[in-house]
Structures are given as structure tokens and as C-alpha cells.
Design a protein around this motif. Structure first.
Motif, PDB file in Angstrom:
ATOM      1  N   ARG A   1       0.933  -1.223   0.200  1.00 20.42           N
ATOM      2  CA  ARG A   1      -0.019   0.001  -0.028  1.00 20.42           C
ATOM      3  C   ARG A   1       0.702   1.327   0.072  1.00 20.42           C
ATOM      4  O   ARG A   1       0.459   2.391  -0.621  1.00 20.42           O
ATOM      5  CB  ARG A   1      -0.870   0.008   1.399  1.00 20.42           C
ATOM      6  N   GLY A   2       1.862   1.299   0.711  1.00 19.63           N
ATOM      7  CA  GLY A   2       2.968   2.286   0.832  1.00 19.63           C
ATOM      8  C   GLY A   2       3.434   2.505  -0.473  1.00 19.63           C
ATOM      9  O   GLY A   2       3.797   3.659  -0.948  1.00 19.63           O
ATOM     10  N   ILE A   3       4.032   1.548  -1.352  1.00 17.36           N
ATOM     11  CA  ILE A   3       4.357   1.638  -2.633  1.00 17.36           C
ATOM     12  C   ILE A   3       3.598   2.278  -3.601  1.00 17.36           C
ATOM     13  O   ILE A   3       4.058   3.259  -4.382  1.00 17.36           O
ATOM     14  CB  ILE A   3       4.777   0.389  -3.010  1.00 17.36           C
ATOM     15  N   PHE A   4       2.338   1.708  -3.530  1.00 12.53           N
ATOM     16  CA  PHE A   4       1.322   2.284  -4.330  1.00 12.53           C
ATOM     17  C   PHE A   4       0.966   3.685  -4.070  1.00 12.53           C
ATOM     18  O   PHE A   4       1.118   4.478  -4.986  1.00 12.53           O
ATOM     19  CB  PHE A   4      -0.295   1.393  -3.953  1.00 12.53           C
ATOM     20  N   ALA A   5       0.735   4.292  -2.841  1.00 17.97           N
ATOM     21  CA  ALA A   5       0.544   5.485  -2.431  1.00 17.97           C
ATOM     22  C   ALA A   5       1.809   6.267  -3.086  1.00 17.97           C
ATOM     23  O   ALA A   5       1.500   7.587  -3.336  1.00 17.97           O
ATOM     24  CB  ALA A   5       0.262   5.655  -0.949  1.00 17.97           C
ATOM     25  N   SER A   6       2.904   5.944  -2.744  1.00 15.38           N
ATOM     26  CA  SER A   6       4.144   6.715  -3.140  1.00 15.38           C
ATOM     27  C   SER A   6       4.426   6.663  -4.537  1.00 15.38           C
ATOM     28  O   SER A   6       4.607   7.888  -4.933  1.00 15.38           O
ATOM     29  CB  SER A   6       5.547   5.843  -2.376  1.00 15.38           C
ATOM     30  N   ILE A   7       4.166   5.863  -5.322  1.00 15.07           N
ATOM     31  CA  ILE A   7       3.944   5.936  -6.799  1.00 15.07           C
ATOM     32  C   ILE A   7       3.148   7.165  -7.323  1.00 15.07           C
ATOM     33  O   ILE A   7       3.485   7.986  -8.071  1.00 15.07           O
ATOM     34  CB  ILE A   7       3.828   4.718  -7.672  1.00 15.07           C
ATOM     35  N   PHE A   8       1.851   7.084  -6.493  1.00 16.14           N
ATOM     36  CA  PHE A   8       1.021   8.021  -7.148  1.00 16.14           C
ATOM     37  C   PHE A   8       1.362   9.579  -6.678  1.00 16.14           C
ATOM     38  O   PHE A   8       1.150  10.297  -7.608  1.00 16.14           O
ATOM     39  CB  PHE A   8      -0.511   7.731  -6.549  1.00 16.14           C
TER      40      PHE A   8
ATOM     41  N   GLN B   1       4.363  10.472  -8.818  1.00 16.55           N
ATOM     42  CA  GLN B   1       4.086  11.220 -10.190  1.00 16.55           C
ATOM     43  C   GLN B   1       3.687  12.495 -10.061  1.00 16.55           C
ATOM     44  O   GLN B   1       4.079  13.268 -11.117  1.00 16.55           O
ATOM     45  CB  GLN B   1       2.831  10.108 -10.641  1.00 16.55           C
ATOM     46  N   ASN B   2       2.740  12.989  -9.102  1.00 15.27           N
ATOM     47  CA  ASN B   2       2.320  14.294  -9.116  1.00 15.27           C
ATOM     48  C   ASN B   2       3.361  15.376  -8.655  1.00 15.27           C
ATOM     49  O   ASN B   2       3.473  16.244  -9.359  1.00 15.27           O
ATOM     50  CB  ASN B   2       1.220  14.472  -7.958  1.00 15.27           C
ATOM     51  N   ARG B   3       4.175  14.700  -7.725  1.00 13.89           N
ATOM     52  CA  ARG B   3       5.574  15.710  -7.581  1.00 13.89           C
ATOM     53  C   ARG B   3       6.282  15.974  -8.671  1.00 13.89           C
ATOM     54  O   ARG B   3       6.814  16.949  -9.062  1.00 13.89           O
ATOM     55  CB  ARG B   3       6.076  15.231  -6.311  1.00 13.89           C
ATOM     56  N   LEU B   4       6.751  14.779  -9.532  1.00  9.88           N
ATOM     57  CA  LEU B   4       7.524  14.814 -10.441  1.00  9.88           C
ATOM     58  C   LEU B   4       7.065  15.810 -11.638  1.00  9.88           C
ATOM     59  O   LEU B   4       7.498  16.528 -12.309  1.00  9.88           O
ATOM     60  CB  LEU B   4       7.988  13.377 -11.253  1.00  9.88           C
ATOM     61  N   GLN B   5       5.648  15.662 -11.775  1.00  9.98           N
ATOM     62  CA  GLN B   5       5.098  16.370 -12.975  1.00  9.98           C
ATOM     63  C   GLN B   5       5.004  17.985 -12.407  1.00  9.98           C
ATOM     64  O   GLN B   5       5.296  18.738 -13.446  1.00  9.98           O
ATOM     65  CB  GLN B   5       3.403  16.189 -12.971  1.00  9.98           C
ATOM     66  N   THR B   6       4.962  18.123 -11.256  1.00  9.88           N
ATOM     67  CA  THR B   6       4.969  19.490 -10.657  1.00  9.88           C
ATOM     68  C   THR B   6       6.528  20.086 -11.084  1.00  9.88           C
ATOM     69  O   THR B   6       6.528  21.344 -11.580  1.00  9.88           O
ATOM     70  CB  THR B   6       4.588  19.730  -9.298  1.00  9.88           C
ATOM     71  N   VAL B   7       7.345  19.323 -10.821  1.00  5.87           N
ATOM     72  CA  VAL B   7       8.555  19.785 -10.923  1.00  5.87           C
ATOM     73  C   VAL B   7       9.269  20.098 -12.355  1.00  5.87           C
ATOM     74  O   VAL B   7       9.862  21.091 -12.748  1.00  5.87           O
ATOM     75  CB  VAL B   7       9.762  18.719 -10.237  1.00  5.87           C
ATOM     76  N   PHE B   8       8.841  19.146 -13.269  1.00  6.51           N
ATOM     77  CA  PHE B   8       8.916  19.514 -14.474  1.00  6.51           C
ATOM     78  C   PHE B   8       8.218  20.280 -15.240  1.00  6.51           C
ATOM     79  O   PHE B   8       8.602  21.202 -15.943  1.00  6.51           O
ATOM     80  CB  PHE B   8       8.894  17.911 -15.492  1.00  6.51           C
ATOM     81  N   ASP B   9       6.863  20.701 -14.880  1.00  4.44           N
ATOM     82  CA  ASP B   9       6.176  21.558 -15.118  1.00  4.44           C
ATOM     83  C   ASP B   9       6.565  23.131 -14.966  1.00  4.44           C
ATOM     84  O   ASP B   9       6.401  24.003 -15.899  1.00  4.44           O
ATOM     85  CB  ASP B   9       4.570  21.443 -14.789  1.00  4.44           C
TER      86      ASP B   9
END
Length: 161
Positions: free
Chosen positions: A19-26, A29-37
Motif C-alpha cells: 500500500r505504501g509503494i502504491f501511494a508513493s508512486i501516485f 507522479q504528481n510531484r515529478l509532474q509539478t517539478v518538470f512543469d
């Protein structure tokens, strides 16, 4: 709750770790998108990913369906991203001469010029993000991501049946 608290709370058992891995991936993904945006004033990360997939799919069909599958999204989402790229002058959307139902997407010279500039920025950001990993850890992580894809694909096939 802080991310460090979540990580600590999910570390005790396999089910919680999953569950922690799943939550972390989610979350990642949002944090990486924000950094690159924030780093690119012209394209969002999703637009950039679609553009790079078009660039490296030169031997395959670049239909909305195909690109949606590569992105892990719907045909409609791929089309929406493609239309925004076309509006910005990065791609051309045409139809196959022998099959008007199939859409072809090709990059423009503007896209080539843009990618030459922005790829270096992306490479630097990725190098920074993965700087704490050894070569062996990267190889191991890559293998685990590949296994995760296999599990997701298995679930997708189950849903399609």
C-alpha cells in the motif's frame, strides 16, 4: 501526516508496504509532474512525454490509440495532448493516405529544435533526482519497475475479459 510518517507507518508488514509503494508512486507522479512543469515554460510534462514518444515511434504508427497506449491513457487524452501540441506548432496531425480513419502524427522542425534544447534540462533534472542511487541500485530499480508493468498489464487484461 508527513510523507516520512507514512513511510514509517507502512513499513511493518508486506500488505502495508505494498500500500505504501502504491501511494508513493501516485504521490511521486504528481510531484515529478509539478517539478518538470515548473521547469518548462512551453510544454507540460505530459505534452513533453507525448512529443518524445512521437519522436521515438518513427517506425510505428503514431495514431492516437497507439500513443494513448504508450502513455497509459485513453485515446481521447492522447488526442487532447496532441491537439495542444499541434496548436503550439510542435506536431502535424494528418490522416493515412490509404486509410482516412487512421491519424498520423509527425513532428515539426520546431519540435526538433525544442527537444534539442529541453532534453538537456530534463537529463540534468533526472540526474539530480537519481543522484543518490548507485549503478547497481538503478539496475535493480529498473528491473522492479519492469515487474510492476507486468503486474499492471495482467490486471488490465483481467479487466478486459
Amino acid at each position: 501526516m508527513e510523507i516520512s510518517d507514512m513511510i514509517k507507518n507502512f513499513a511493518d508488514k508486506r500488505d502495508n508496504q505494498v500500500r505504501g509503494i502504491f501511494a508513493s508512486i501516485f504521490i511521486l507522479q504528481n510531484r515529478l509532474q509539478t517539478v518538470f512543469d515548473k521547469a518548462d515554460e512551453y510544454l507540460t510534462l505530459k505534452q513533453f512525454m507525448l512529443l518524445t514518444m512521437i519522436r521515438f515511434s518513427h517506425d510505428e504508427k503514431t495514431t492516437f490509440t497507439h500513443l494513448g497506449n504508450l502513455l497509459g491513457s485513453s485515446r481521447q487524452n492522447a488526442k487532447k495532448l496532441a491537439l495542444s501540441l499541434e496548436k503550439k506548432g510542435f506536431i502535424r496531425i494528418t490522416h493515412e493516405p490509404n486509410n482516412k480513419r487512421n491519424t498520423l502524427i509527425t513532428m515539426t522542425a520546431k519540435a526538433d529544435e525544442y527537444l534539442e534544447i529541453v532534453l538537456e534540462m530534463h537529463n540534468q533534472k533526472l540526474a539530480s533526482i537519481f543522484n543518490d542511487y548507485t549503478d547497481e541500485e538503478i539496475k535493480l530499480f529498473y528491473g522492479m519497475i519492469t515487474k510492476l508493468y507486468a503486474g499492471v498489464e495482467r490486471e488490465e487484461q483481467t479487466e478486459d475479459e
